[in-house]
Enzyme design. Structure first.
Site, PDB file in Angstrom:
ATOM      1  N   SER A  12       0.830  -1.193   0.000  1.00  0.00           N
ATOM      2  CA  SER A  12       0.000   0.000   0.000  1.00  0.00           C
ATOM      3  C   SER A  12       0.874   1.256   0.000  1.00  0.00           C
ATOM      4  CB  SER A  12      -0.900  -0.026   1.227  1.00  0.00           C
ATOM      5  OG  SER A  12      -2.044   0.755   0.990  1.00  0.00           O
ATOM      6  N   ASP A  14       2.641   4.566   1.152  1.00  0.00           N
ATOM      7  CA  ASP A  14       3.250   4.943   2.431  1.00  0.00           C
ATOM      8  C   ASP A  14       3.802   3.770   3.226  1.00  0.00           C
ATOM      9  OD1 ASP A  14       2.827   7.609   2.064  1.00  0.00           O
ATOM     10  OD2 ASP A  14       0.904   7.644   3.128  1.00  0.00           O
ATOM     11  N   HIS A  94      -1.103   3.178  -5.069  1.00  0.00           N
ATOM     12  CA  HIS A  94      -2.486   3.635  -5.171  1.00  0.00           C
ATOM     13  C   HIS A  94      -3.310   2.742  -6.081  1.00  0.00           C
ATOM     14  CE1 HIS A  94      -2.112   7.668  -3.257  1.00  0.00           C
ATOM     15  NE2 HIS A  94      -0.849   7.320  -3.395  1.00  0.00           N
ATOM     16  N   LYS A 453     -29.873   8.660 -43.439  1.00  0.00           N
ATOM     17  CA  LYS A 453     -29.418   7.328 -43.856  1.00  0.00           C
ATOM     18  C   LYS A 453     -30.495   6.569 -44.616  1.00  0.00           C
ATOM     19  CE  LYS A 453     -28.535   5.795 -39.765  1.00  0.00           C
ATOM     20  NZ  LYS A 453     -28.989   6.993 -39.056  1.00  0.00           N
ATOM     21  N   SER A 521     -24.877   2.835 -35.923  1.00  0.00           N
ATOM     22  CA  SER A 521     -23.543   2.274 -35.591  1.00  0.00           C
ATOM     23  C   SER A 521     -22.584   3.334 -35.039  1.00  0.00           C
ATOM     24  CB  SER A 521     -22.917   1.550 -36.788  1.00  0.00           C
ATOM     25  OG  SER A 521     -23.115   2.233 -37.993  1.00  0.00           O
TER      26      SER A 521
END
Lengths: 607, 271
Positions: A12, A14, A94, A453, A521
């Protein structure tokens, strides 16, 4: 001297990872005077040790990190002791940088897991251990750090050690060695510790120096993925690659996977000469006799022990993309030297990284770990990851952004490839099209709702039929009444919607037809997928372009109005994105051009 | 393949020749010539390119030369910007290269420790340390958008000692300047600068002296400090390298100009 040890540092934030490496570098005299001077200057500016040299600054390289006092990317650093060379990957603590952690783990022989003695096992500790296990690291070194802050308490150390062993065992990690240390002072890292009479083991660095990475390997069959076909002149044709398993000598019988073609190794070519044999990790060029067809991505293997090829797999997958992983979405998959189209066909479950439990999941988010079914466009040679990191580890690449979005390990093949064979028939698509005196095509119209279209598609088909062509029009709305009746409008369903339509269009083109597809699409990756199903000249991406404002004004079906009122959700252009084609074959600007003019442009292109 | 004529470039060229044997390396060699390199370097470059049967492209920023930019008249920062950074961009833009092989090592400098082996650059050649692609196993993602390029550093994980051991093991030719010899130098700000030609302005009363020196790193002669040494064999150089108390870039004056100067230069498109 023992071979170079590559290890990854995890734990982790620190917990003191960078400090540990800084301490080792310092005590092994791997820090030059000018580097130390730089650290002292930096320490006065950013240091956390009250002006004393902050050894963590030796590792934390980037400006942002020095200011924030954290490690945001994986850093590699080499160092040597009198007994061994090391390459250490300093991985970020992190959560949002888990993908970098995986990167560091993928090439590591061992992992040093840091735990703060005051905090014990944290979710990040477990998460990183799980990633380390998934990526094939077998040796764990647990460093219980900051022991000075708990007065070198034996009970604290033993509690953490026991808790960690339970976690590691559950993940199949048997080889754990634990150390009570202070990275800051170097106690039990590089020097004997006066405070731990109850601890009789070696110092952490001693342990790393002696660690045996590979057990004497049982004799493995020969495998070499082909990186490059070397043809410098008409008289020479060689196959270059790095041997990932086994040995090879001239005269050995080999096969070329996945085709299965048999041949014999003629020579092993190296710089200014040839060799009598080559083994794992050697980079060589092989010539074969007879000179069979071999391409990049093929694997040359021992004939007596060929490699499996498959197009359906069970795999573990770590998601590293900012966008979630969607079932059915086409990605590029890279496995050894092979690159191929692939989709995740099913998420079996997501793995809770903290307790390992299996959770139902519809998609995988950034840093999620899952077990999935995976399909590739064609069979590729592989080995399960547990047998070979090189032949069983793969990455997924996003088709639109080219980002590396996933890292996976193949567990086993689902054997579909062996059972479902592609049937070859005498009558081909070309024959069928010739009979109709035309070239079969797929004309793919993409654009926002109300961009024009359907109007263009309708007029275009009438024009083609008048010229005596054989056509079919696949319309988004109409297909949803039948074939795709079961699909909704979520991202996953839209991806599947396009996949089915693209496959249907392919069948129709194979039948010799000119197929007009009129579909919103919205995603480039799906349009690219559709294109990938066709030969180069068969597919035309036609962008029917009108601004969203224009479309909303036209709104013939009243859909934009409904979407804006919130009555329909996931409506493209309103609350669902439309990715404009980057390089369409043709763009029709329906704000400027009449439908007739648009059709003329298409016909010109077809001629 | 970018070529600086230094020992790392020599190793990279050698690796390429080995990889593509029996053919020559198929990619051209690109050298950005500031016009201030040591004369020995230029002679060595031409000889090696001919021996390797590799196409050599040399680029110089002509505007910089015409504007009279020299390391003596301008600060090393400005000079480097014009004659190296800008020149490199010009050369890369002209060639429209999408894959650029370089001899960089991670141990040279802290920001390099974080750089990928296949490092993505945008259309302006800039590096974004936060948008790097994860590199797993030996799988490198080489997909590029229009205008993007990759800087590929096959020697990323090598140390300076590795480079020397490999040069010794393979018998790779190197520029003679790496070996100790008597050379004319002047001492400035505690650094020994070799007087390689008569373009070097001398201060009143400044007289070059002959001292036994060698170079740990090679660049533009006015910006590359020599070290006093008797190491004139590879074994002696290796022994000296392993015992050294100063990192090799110490001899390069450009690194000290500003804090985190290399990271900044890299974001701007320098290596």
């Amino acid at each position: 001297m023992a071979p170079t040890l590559r290890f990854v540092l995890c734990g982790s934030v620190d917990d003191g990872k960078s400090t540990l490496i800084g301490r080792i570098l310092y005590d092994c005299r791997q820090v030059s005077a000018d580097q130390m001077q730089r650290v002292e200057e930096d320490s006065r500016r950013y240091g956390t040790q009250g002006g004393a040299p902050d050894l963590a600054l030796l590792m934390d390289g980037l400006q942002d990190e020095r200011r924030q006092g954290i490690t945001i990317d994986v850093a590699y650093r080499g160092f040597r002791t009198p007994r061994r060379c090391f390459i250490v990957a300093d991985a970020p603590g992190h959560e949002q940088y888990t993908r970098n952690m995986a990167t560091g783990a993928s090439t590591a022989d061992a992992a040093v897991v840091m735990v703060d003695a005051r905090k014990g096992i944290l979710p990040q500790t477990t998460r990183h251990t799980r990633i380390v296990a998934m990526f094939g690291v077998r040796h764990i070194v647990l460093a219980v750090n900051k022991m000075d802050l708990v007065a070198w308490d034996r009970g604290t150390f033993e509690t953490i050690d026991a808790a960690y062993r339970t976690v590691a065992e559950e993940m199949g990690l048997a080889q754990v060695a634990s150390f009570p240390v202070s990275a800051l002072s170097g106690d039990n890292v590089t020097r004997r510790c006066a405070h731990t009479p109850w601890y009789g083991g070696p110092r952490l660095l001693e342990h790393l120096e002696a660690l045996e990475t590979e057990p004497p390997a049982a004799r493995q069959p020969f495998r070499m993925p082909v990186q490059y076909v070397n043809r410098p002149n008409p008289d020479f044709r060689g196959y270059c690659g790095r041997i990932v398993a086994g040995d090879v000598s001239p005269g050995d019988r080999v096969r070329v996977s996945p085709a299965g073609t048999a041949a014999e190794v003629e020579s092993i070519v190296v710089w200014q000469g040839t060799r009598d044999s080559a083994t794992r990790d050697d980079s060589v060029t092989l010539t074969l006799k007879p000179d069979v067809a071999v391409s990049r991505g093929d694997v040359i293997v021992a004939a007596h022990d060929p490699l499996e090829a498959a197009d359906q797999y069970r795999a573990r997958l770590l998601w590293m993309g900012d966008q979630p992983m969607t079932v059915g979405r086409p990605y590029r998959l890279k496995l050894h030297t092979h690159e191929v189209g692939a989709t995740v066909t099913r998420i079996r479950h997501r793995v809770d990284v903290d307790d390992g439990s299996e959770l139902a999941a519809a998609q995988l988010e950034l840093n999620d770990l899952g077990v999935v079914n995976l399909a590739t466009n064609r069979p590729i040679p592989f080995a399960p990851f547990d047998e070979s990191r090189e032949l069983g580890g793969f990455i997924l690449i996003d088709r639109a952004t080219n980002a590396t979005v996933g890292a996976g390990t193949i567990t086993y093949s689902l054997m579909r490839a062996a059972n479902v064979k592609w049937q070859d028939f005498d009558i081909t698509g070309e024959v069928r099209a010739d009979l109709k005196r035309q070239r079969a095509r797929c004309l793919w119209l993409t654009g926002l709702s109300a961009s024009g279209k359907s109007t263009v598609a309708n007029l275009l088909e009438r024009h083609l039929v008048n010229e005596g062509r054989h056509t079919y029009l696949l319309d988004g709305d109409n297909v949803r009444h039948g074939l795709n009746r079961d699909l909704g409008f979520t991202e996953a369903d839209r991806v599947e919607n396009i996949r089915r339509v693209a496959e249907v269009a392919r069948l129709m083109v194979d039948a010799g037809l000119i197929v007009i597809v009129s579909f919103i699409s919205p995603f480039q990756s799906e349009r690219d997928f559709a294109r990938s199903l066709f030969d180069k000249d068969e597919f035309m991406e036609i962008f029917v372009d009108a601004s969203v404002e224009t479309c909303a004004r036209r709104d013939p079906k009243g859909l934009y109005a409904k979407a804006k009122r919130g009555e329909i959700r996931n409506f493209t252009g309103v609350d669902s994105p439309y990715e404009r084609p980057e390089r369409p074959d043709l763009r029709l600007d329906t704000e400027k051009l009449s439908p007739e003019a648009c059709v003329e442009l298409v016909i010109e292109r077809l001629a | 393949m970018l070529h600086s004529i230094g020992k790392d470039s020599a190793v990279l060229l050698h690796l390429a020749r080995k990889a593509f044997w029996p053919g020559p390396p198929p990619m051209p060699l690109l050298h950005v010539d500031t016009t201030w390199k040591f004369r020995d370097m230029i002679a060595f470059r031409d000889r090696m390119a001919a021996e390797a049967e590799i196409r050599l492209i040399v680029h110089t920023n002509r505007e910089g030369v015409d504007a009279g930019i020299t390391p003596f008249t301008h600060g090393s920062d400005h000079y480097t910007q014009v004659m190296k950074t800008v020149a490199l961009r010009q050369a890369l833009d002209a060639g429209r290269y999408d894959m650029i092989l370089v001899g960089a090592r991670r141990d040279e400098e802290k920001s390099r420790a974080k750089e990928r082996i296949f490092s993505l650059r945008n259309a302006r050649h800039q590096w974004d340390p936060k948008a790097q692609r994860p590199e797993l196993w030996h799988l490198y993602n080489t997909r590029l958008q229009e205008g993007e390029s990759l800087r590929i550093s096959p020697l990323s994980n090598w140390s300076e000692a590795d480079v020397w051991y490999y040069i010794a093991a393979e018998g790779i030719p190197i520029v003679p300047l790496y070996r100790a010899a008597e050379r004319p130098v002047v001492e400035r700000d505690g650094q020994l600068i070799m007087v390689d030609d008569d373009r070097m302005p001398l201060a009143p009363g400044e007289v070059p002296t002959r001292r036994r020196v060698r170079f740990r790193t090679l660049g533009c002669y006015p910006l590359t400090a020599a070290v006093e040494s008797n190491a004139d064999t590879l074994d002696a150089i290796i022994a000296e390298t392993l015992a050294a108390d100063h990192s090799e870039r110490e001899g390069r004056l450009i690194d000290h100009d500003t804090e985190a100067s290399m990271e900044r230069k890299k974001r701007e498109g320098y290596f």
